[in-house]
Write a protein that holds these residues in place. Structure first.
Motif, PDB file in Angstrom:
ATOM      1  N   PRO A   6     -28.776  88.530 -45.905  1.00 44.87           N
ATOM      2  CA  PRO A   6     -28.565  88.434 -44.461  1.00 44.87           C
ATOM      3  C   PRO A   6     -27.091  88.346 -44.082  1.00 44.87           C
ATOM      4  O   PRO A   6     -26.742  88.434 -42.900  1.00 44.87           O
ATOM      5  CB  PRO A   6     -29.275  87.125 -44.109  1.00 44.87           C
ATOM      6  CG  PRO A   6     -29.031  86.265 -45.306  1.00 44.87           C
ATOM      7  CD  PRO A   6     -29.014  87.197 -46.507  1.00 44.87           C
ATOM      8  N   ILE A   7     -26.218  88.175 -45.071  1.00 46.34           N
ATOM      9  CA  ILE A   7     -24.782  88.015 -44.811  1.00 46.34           C
ATOM     10  C   ILE A   7     -24.090  89.367 -44.769  1.00 46.34           C
ATOM     11  O   ILE A   7     -23.310  89.655 -43.852  1.00 46.34           O
ATOM     12  CB  ILE A   7     -24.160  87.088 -45.881  1.00 46.34           C
ATOM     13  CG1 ILE A   7     -24.776  85.694 -45.767  1.00 46.34           C
ATOM     14  CG2 ILE A   7     -22.637  87.025 -45.729  1.00 46.34           C
ATOM     15  CD1 ILE A   7     -24.409  84.764 -46.904  1.00 46.34           C
ATOM     16  N   VAL A   8     -24.367  90.192 -45.776  1.00 50.98           N
ATOM     17  CA  VAL A   8     -23.888  91.574 -45.796  1.00 50.98           C
ATOM     18  C   VAL A   8     -25.125  92.467 -45.925  1.00 50.98           C
ATOM     19  O   VAL A   8     -25.674  92.606 -47.029  1.00 50.98           O
ATOM     20  CB  VAL A   8     -22.926  91.826 -46.975  1.00 50.98           C
ATOM     21  CG1 VAL A   8     -22.459  93.282 -46.959  1.00 50.98           C
ATOM     22  CG2 VAL A   8     -21.729  90.882 -46.914  1.00 50.98           C
ATOM     23  N   PRO A   9     -25.598  93.049 -44.842  1.00 49.27           N
ATOM     24  CA  PRO A   9     -26.818  93.874 -44.903  1.00 49.27           C
ATOM     25  C   PRO A   9     -26.692  95.006 -45.921  1.00 49.27           C
ATOM     26  O   PRO A   9     -25.626  95.626 -46.059  1.00 49.27           O
ATOM     27  CB  PRO A   9     -26.945  94.422 -43.477  1.00 49.27           C
ATOM     28  CG  PRO A   9     -26.240  93.408 -42.627  1.00 49.27           C
ATOM     29  CD  PRO A   9     -25.088  92.932 -43.474  1.00 49.27           C
ATOM     30  N   VAL A  10     -27.774  95.275 -46.619  1.00 51.68           N
ATOM     31  CA  VAL A  10     -27.763  96.282 -47.673  1.00 51.68           C
ATOM     32  C   VAL A  10     -27.428  97.665 -47.128  1.00 51.68           C
ATOM     33  O   VAL A  10     -26.928  98.535 -47.853  1.00 51.68           O
ATOM     34  CB  VAL A  10     -29.115  96.278 -48.417  1.00 51.68           C
ATOM     35  CG1 VAL A  10     -30.235  96.806 -47.516  1.00 51.68           C
ATOM     36  CG2 VAL A  10     -29.020  97.079 -49.713  1.00 51.68           C
ATOM     37  N   GLU A  11     -27.651  97.879 -45.833  1.00 52.90           N
ATOM     38  CA  GLU A  11     -27.345  99.181 -45.230  1.00 52.90           C
ATOM     39  C   GLU A  11     -25.862  99.529 -45.352  1.00 52.90           C
ATOM     40  O   GLU A  11     -25.478 100.702 -45.378  1.00 52.90           O
ATOM     41  CB  GLU A  11     -27.760  99.197 -43.758  1.00 52.90           C
ATOM     42  CG  GLU A  11     -29.253  99.224 -43.513  1.00 52.90           C
ATOM     43  CD  GLU A  11     -29.924  97.868 -43.708  1.00 52.90           C
ATOM     44  OE1 GLU A  11     -31.169  97.830 -43.818  1.00 52.90           O
ATOM     45  OE2 GLU A  11     -29.195  96.837 -43.758  1.00 52.90           O
ATOM     46  N   ILE A  12     -25.017  98.502 -45.420  1.00 47.31           N
ATOM     47  CA  ILE A  12     -23.580  98.743 -45.573  1.00 47.31           C
ATOM     48  C   ILE A  12     -23.296  99.398 -46.925  1.00 47.31           C
ATOM     49  O   ILE A  12     -22.507 100.349 -47.022  1.00 47.31           O
ATOM     50  CB  ILE A  12     -22.793  97.427 -45.408  1.00 47.31           C
ATOM     51  CG1 ILE A  12     -22.840  96.980 -43.942  1.00 47.31           C
ATOM     52  CG2 ILE A  12     -21.353  97.572 -45.881  1.00 47.31           C
ATOM     53  CD1 ILE A  12     -22.195  95.639 -43.671  1.00 47.31           C
ATOM     54  N   SER A  13     -23.949  98.906 -47.977  1.00 44.38           N
ATOM     55  CA  SER A  13     -23.765  99.515 -49.295  1.00 44.38           C
ATOM     56  C   SER A  13     -24.352 100.919 -49.342  1.00 44.38           C
ATOM     57  O   SER A  13     -23.792 101.813 -49.990  1.00 44.38           O
ATOM     58  CB  SER A  13     -24.402  98.636 -50.378  1.00 44.38           C
ATOM     59  OG  SER A  13     -23.591  97.519 -50.665  1.00 44.38           O
ATOM     60  N   SER A  14     -25.471 101.119 -48.659  1.00 43.02           N
ATOM     61  CA  SER A  14     -26.083 102.453 -48.615  1.00 43.02           C
ATOM     62  C   SER A  14     -25.139 103.448 -47.946  1.00 43.02           C
ATOM     63  O   SER A  14     -24.973 104.590 -48.420  1.00 43.02           O
ATOM     64  CB  SER A  14     -27.408 102.402 -47.861  1.00 43.02           C
ATOM     65  OG  SER A  14     -28.339 101.572 -48.528  1.00 43.02           O
ATOM     66  N   TRP A  15     -24.512 103.013 -46.847  1.00 38.92           N
ATOM     67  CA  TRP A  15     -23.550 103.874 -46.151  1.00 38.92           C
ATOM     68  C   TRP A  15     -22.391 104.241 -47.069  1.00 38.92           C
ATOM     69  O   TRP A  15     -22.007 105.413 -47.180  1.00 38.92           O
ATOM     70  CB  TRP A  15     -23.010 103.165 -44.909  1.00 38.92           C
ATOM     71  CG  TRP A  15     -21.788 103.831 -44.360  1.00 38.92           C
ATOM     72  CD1 TRP A  15     -21.735 104.936 -43.564  1.00 38.92           C
ATOM     73  CD2 TRP A  15     -20.414 103.471 -44.637  1.00 38.92           C
ATOM     74  NE1 TRP A  15     -20.424 105.288 -43.317  1.00 38.92           N
ATOM     75  CE2 TRP A  15     -19.602 104.420 -43.959  1.00 38.92           C
ATOM     76  CE3 TRP A  15     -19.812 102.450 -45.380  1.00 38.92           C
ATOM     77  CZ2 TRP A  15     -18.202 104.355 -44.008  1.00 38.92           C
ATOM     78  CZ3 TRP A  15     -18.429 102.394 -45.444  1.00 38.92           C
ATOM     79  CH2 TRP A  15     -17.640 103.326 -44.757  1.00 38.92           C
TER      80      TRP A  15
END
Length: 268
Positions: free
Chosen positions: A219-228
């Motif tokens: 919840p702190i760094v959403p996984v979508e950021i890594s996907s992007w």
């Protein structure tokens, strides 16, 4: 363990965990508000796999002075460049890998963009490579002005139990005297906005082999950021592993050993 002096006279706490005839050197950059000793178990495990490990406390963190404050995000990048340079000079024939968690992942990734010749690969754990939920209600322009006129004001560390699925990890974190429980407004601005801006400007130039590991429930760094990031970078070798049911500090979850095994397997 020791303190080493940076180019501007600032002293940084530094530690090496060596092995005989290392297959590689892994330089670990920790995340926002934490410190390098939270990676003791990681270093021991990587040692068993034949890796020499280097760790340090970020400027304004851990055992260093000016705790909870940072003037320029670029100082983090300059420190990492200087540390990696010292290590490479000391061990010129050993492959060097840079590893970063959370804000340390942001620092490591930008370092990789700006200094692609200084590491042969990167590992990014829950990397804070984009706009975070904690910054959603903040306006960059306003934060920039406030950081210039009242940058020394200290704000509470917003990290909560979402740090890990194991409650004891959170309890240990909030009771750790080396963890930052308050940080300056200027540090928040430099991390949440300036650092993310630098990453966004350079992502298309990222070329290093890269493994990104991330907890799906973070919840702190959403996984979508890594996907992007995984989709955005043009690296020829790039992989993303998402771990179901895990939170932000995946290397403190019960599955940490299998995650490190995935990392060492990837490194070959």
């Amino acid at each position: 363990m020791e303190f080493i002096e940076m180019r501007d006279g600032y002293e940084i706490w530094y530690r090496e965990d060596p092995v005989e005839k290392p297959k590689g050197i892994i330089v670990i950059t920790h995340g926002f508000a934490e410190h390098a000793s939270r990676y003791d178990h990681v270093a021991r495990h990587l040692n068993r796999y034949g890796y020499h490990v280097v760790r340090y406390d970020l400027r304004g963190h851990g055992r260093n002075r000016d705790r909870g404050h940072l003037d320029r995000f670029e100082s983090y990048l300059e420190d990492l460049e200087e540390i990696v340079g010292k290590v490479a000079q000391k061990y010129p024939d050993v492959p060097l890998i840079t590893f970063g968690h959370s804000m340390g992942g942001l620092i490591t990734a930008i370092f990789g963009i700006e200094n692609p010749e200084m590491s042969c690969a990167q590992i990014l754990s829950g990397p804070a490579l984009g706009s975070l939920p904690s910054a959603e209600k903040l306006k960059p322009g306003t934060m920039k002005i406030l950081s210039q006129i009242a940058g020394g004001i200290k704000l509470k560390n917003p990290v909560g139990e979402g740090i890990c699925g194991k409650r004891q990890v959170y309890i240990d974190y909030i009771n750790d005297p080396l963890v930052l429980h308050r940080a300056s407004l200027r540090l928040y601005y430099q991390f949440l906005f300036r650092g993310v801006e630098l990453l966004g400007e350079g992502a298309k130039r990222y070329r290093l082999p890269c493994l990104v590991v991330h907890g799906k429930e973070d919840p702190i760094v959403p996984v979508e950021i890594s996907s992007w990031f995984h989709e955005e970078i043009p690296s020829q070798k790039k992989d993303l592993i998402v771990y179901d049911g895990l939170y932000h500090e995946i290397l403190n979850e019960d599955e940490w050993e299998s995650i490190l095994r995935d990392i060492t397997d990837w490194l070959g």
